[in-house]
Design a protein around this motif. Structure first.
Motif, PDB file in Angstrom:
ATOM      1  N   ALA A  27      57.694  35.476  10.119  1.00  0.00           N
ATOM      2  CA  ALA A  27      56.430  35.993   9.597  1.00  0.00           C
ATOM      3  C   ALA A  27      56.586  36.465   8.154  1.00  0.00           C
ATOM      4  O   ALA A  27      55.728  36.197   7.300  1.00  0.00           O
ATOM      5  N   PHE A  41      51.685  31.702  13.311  1.00  0.00           N
ATOM      6  CA  PHE A  41      51.619  32.316  14.634  1.00  0.00           C
ATOM      7  C   PHE A  41      52.693  33.382  14.840  1.00  0.00           C
ATOM      8  O   PHE A  41      52.628  34.149  15.807  1.00  0.00           O
ATOM      9  N   GLU A  43      53.350  36.121  13.083  1.00  0.00           N
ATOM     10  CA  GLU A  43      52.857  37.490  12.924  1.00  0.00           C
ATOM     11  C   GLU A  43      52.054  37.966  14.127  1.00  0.00           C
ATOM     12  O   GLU A  43      52.325  39.067  14.656  1.00  0.00           O
ATOM     13  N   PRO A  44      51.060  37.207  14.608  1.00  0.00           N
ATOM     14  CA  PRO A  44      50.335  37.703  15.784  1.00  0.00           C
ATOM     15  C   PRO A  44      51.218  37.861  17.019  1.00  0.00           C
ATOM     16  O   PRO A  44      50.990  38.767  17.827  1.00  0.00           O
ATOM     17  N   ARG A  47      53.168  41.157  16.490  1.00  0.00           N
ATOM     18  CA  ARG A  47      52.271  42.297  16.684  1.00  0.00           C
ATOM     19  C   ARG A  47      51.956  42.513  18.166  1.00  0.00           C
ATOM     20  O   ARG A  47      51.833  43.654  18.639  1.00  0.00           O
ATOM     21  N   ALA A  48      51.849  41.423  18.899  1.00  0.00           N
ATOM     22  CA  ALA A  48      51.542  41.542  20.330  1.00  0.00           C
ATOM     23  C   ALA A  48      52.709  42.151  21.099  1.00  0.00           C
ATOM     24  O   ALA A  48      52.494  42.900  22.058  1.00  0.00           O
ATOM     25  N   THR A 141      49.159  35.119  24.598  1.00  0.00           N
ATOM     26  CA  THR A 141      48.898  35.672  23.272  1.00  0.00           C
ATOM     27  C   THR A 141      48.257  34.640  22.350  1.00  0.00           C
ATOM     28  O   THR A 141      47.267  34.935  21.661  1.00  0.00           O
ATOM     29  N   LEU A 142      48.792  33.435  22.335  1.00  0.00           N
ATOM     30  CA  LEU A 142      48.240  32.416  21.442  1.00  0.00           C
ATOM     31  C   LEU A 142      46.872  31.932  21.915  1.00  0.00           C
ATOM     32  O   LEU A 142      45.998  31.636  21.091  1.00  0.00           O
ATOM     33  N   ILE A 145      44.117  34.144  20.564  1.00  0.00           N
ATOM     34  CA  ILE A 145      43.649  33.975  19.178  1.00  0.00           C
ATOM     35  C   ILE A 145      43.126  32.552  18.960  1.00  0.00           C
ATOM     36  O   ILE A 145      43.024  32.070  17.828  1.00  0.00           O
TER      37      ILE A 145
END
Length: 304
Positions: A27, A41, A43-44, A47-48, A141-142, A145
């Protein structure tokens, strides 16, 4: 805590936390203006997972001056190291697909998002193998988003210490056509005999024209546990459950290139320092370098 044959983890602890650490590096490298890699992907996903240290890193809120052994130069060396590693394996898959390979297997896939972010040719199938909770976390998670795989993605929810070759074939792997295999950031977490068994299984599932990529850490043979424990101390002090000295399996093991040659693979390696030079990055000073020492990145093709 020392590794055992049946230990387990999630993405915030033990071996799983190292996957989150590497994703955080991807990230940060993606944010880098030099643009060596692009992993939108990472970074999200980080964060998750929610580890405060890595979230603060992403937000630029870490006060490195207050963290012993975490100088800006050392942190940048880590990020650059992950960037060149990621690019090496990204390019490996692109090259493999260029030869006509249309199925890929990512072993211990962790937070790898290549199934989503690489430009896969039509009809490509990407298999991801990892523990069920890791696969489920990434998938959920993916999806949250609205990310969609760029290839047909098939997940194999199994620990590599179990019969993953059978599970992979049950998931649809076609052993009559070439496969592109990736074992990234994996070998140091395997005992020596398990490393050999991994390559034995890969070879048994492959036909000529199949490709393989991994990395080899010669320093694992004379592993300096005290230095590694010292360099990872800042993470533990920040609440990150990573003690590399207890997570890896040190000692003698077969050299990956030599072992693959013995199995019929035409393989070669390139040092990480050379990858830094190729990509226009400064080679880290010894005091800022990876505590495991030099890393050799390996790729090859199974001969006919």
């Amino acid at each position: 805590m020392a590794r055992t044959h049946d230990d387990s983890w999630d993405l915030a602890s033990s071996v799983g936390a190292t996957a989150t650490m590497v994703a955080a590096g991807r990230a940060m490298a993606t944010k880098d203006a030099r643009g060596l890699i692009n992993d939108p992907f990472a970074e999200p996903l980080v964060r998750a997972v929610g580890l405060d240290f890595f979230v603060k890193m992403l937000d630029g809120e870490l006060d490195l001056s207050a963290i012993e052994n975490a100088s800006p130069a050392r942190v940048q060396a880590m990020i650059d190291g992950i960037a060149v590693r990621t690019k090496y394996f990204d390019d490996y898959f692109v090259d493999a697909m260029g030869t006509g390979v249309r199925q890929a297997v990512i072993l211990a896939s962790g937070l790898d998002s290549r199934a989503y972010r690489l430009d896969w040719p039509a009809e490509t199938v990407v298999y991801e193998i990892d523990q069920p909770q890791v696969i489920d976390f990434k998938t959920t998670t993916l999806a949250g988003i609205d990310a969609a795989p760029a290839a047909t993605r098939r997940t194999v929810r199994i620990d590599l210490r179990s019969d993953w070759p059978a599970a992979l074939q049950e998931a649809g792997l076609d052993t009559s056509v070439p496969t592109a295999w990736l074992a990234e950031g994996l070998l140091i977490y395997l005992p020596p005999e398990a490393q050999d068994r991994l390559f034995d299984n890969i070879t048994a599932l492959s036909v000529p024209g199949s490709t393989i990529a991994t990395e080899y850490v010669p320093g694992i043979r004379d592993f300096d546990a005290d230095r590694v424990r010292e360099m990872s101390a800042p993470l533990r002090e920040q609440g990150i459950d990573i003690d590399m000295a207890s997570l890896v399996y040190a000692g003698e093991r077969n050299h990956v290139v030599d072992y693959l040659h013995g199995k019929g693979w035409e393989a070669s390696g390139v040092t990480r320092a050379e990858l830094f030079v190729r990509n226009g990055l400064d080679v880290p000073a010894i005091e800022d370098d990876d505590p495991l020492g030099e890393i050799i990145f390996v790729s090859g093709t199974l001969a006919g």
